[in-house]
Design an enzyme around this catalytic site. Structure first.
Site, short mmCIF file in Angstrom:
data_model
loop_
_atom_site.label_atom_id
_atom_site.label_comp_id
_atom_site.label_asym_id
_atom_site.label_seq_id
_atom_site.Cartn_x
_atom_site.Cartn_y
_atom_site.Cartn_z
CD GLU A 130 3.51 -0.16 7.09
OE1 GLU A 130 2.96 0.70 6.36
OE2 GLU A 130 2.88 -0.82 7.94
CG HIS A 140 -0.29 0.07 2.54
ND1 HIS A 140 -0.06 -1.06 3.31
CD2 HIS A 140 0.20 1.10 3.27
CE1 HIS A 140 0.54 -0.71 4.44
NE2 HIS A 140 0.71 0.59 4.44
CO CO Z 1 1.17 1.63 6.21
#
Ligand code: CO
Length: 137
Positions: free
Chosen positions: A130, A8
């Site tokens: 991330e 994402h």
């Molecule tokens: Co995230």
């Protein structure tokens, strides 16, 4: 370490509801479930599906939310981080740290229910990154 799919793109927003309305109006995109709170991370989160990935809308939760400072500088919100999957979170952390990369904290359970950690943007060309263990599909 094998880089997996782009899971994402994280987008900070002062209002998840307003952002959802924007994605609906602009692209006809609907949220993937209702917004939910992650109190341990000081954020409220909602995902929007795209055919090959997701947008993670992130709203501050509480006074000392890590997103609050970002929104002070970017009042409209904006792109906050990218998230890549890896097969083994602990192996990925060990490998990056062995190269001197700054990993921000220990792996913890993220919004998808699998462990994640963040790489310092100064060690990743200015991009907060991330790393997420690939969810069991
Ligand atoms: Co995230």
């Amino acid at each position: 370490m094998k880089l997996g799919r782009l899971n994402h793109v994280g987008v900070a927003t002062p209002s998840i509801e307003k952002s959802l309305e924007l994605y609906r109006t602009m692209f006809g995109a609907e949220p993937h479930g209702a917004p939910f709170d992650l109190p341990a991370q000081g954020v409220r989160v909602c995902f929007v599906d795209t055919p090959n990935s997701q947008i993670e809308l992130i709203e501050p939760l509480g006074e000392d939310s890590p997103i609050a400072k970002f929104l002070d500088k970017n009042a409209l919100g904006g792109q906050h981080h990218v998230c890549f999957e890896v097969p083994d979170i602990h192996a990925a952390k060990a490998e990056l740290e062995a190269r001197g990369v700054r990993v921000l904290g220990e792996p913890r359970i993220g919004a998808h229910g699998t462990p994640v950690f963040f790489v310092h943007p100064k060690d990743m060309g200015g991009v907060l990154t991330e790393i997420m263990e690939t969810p069991a599909h």
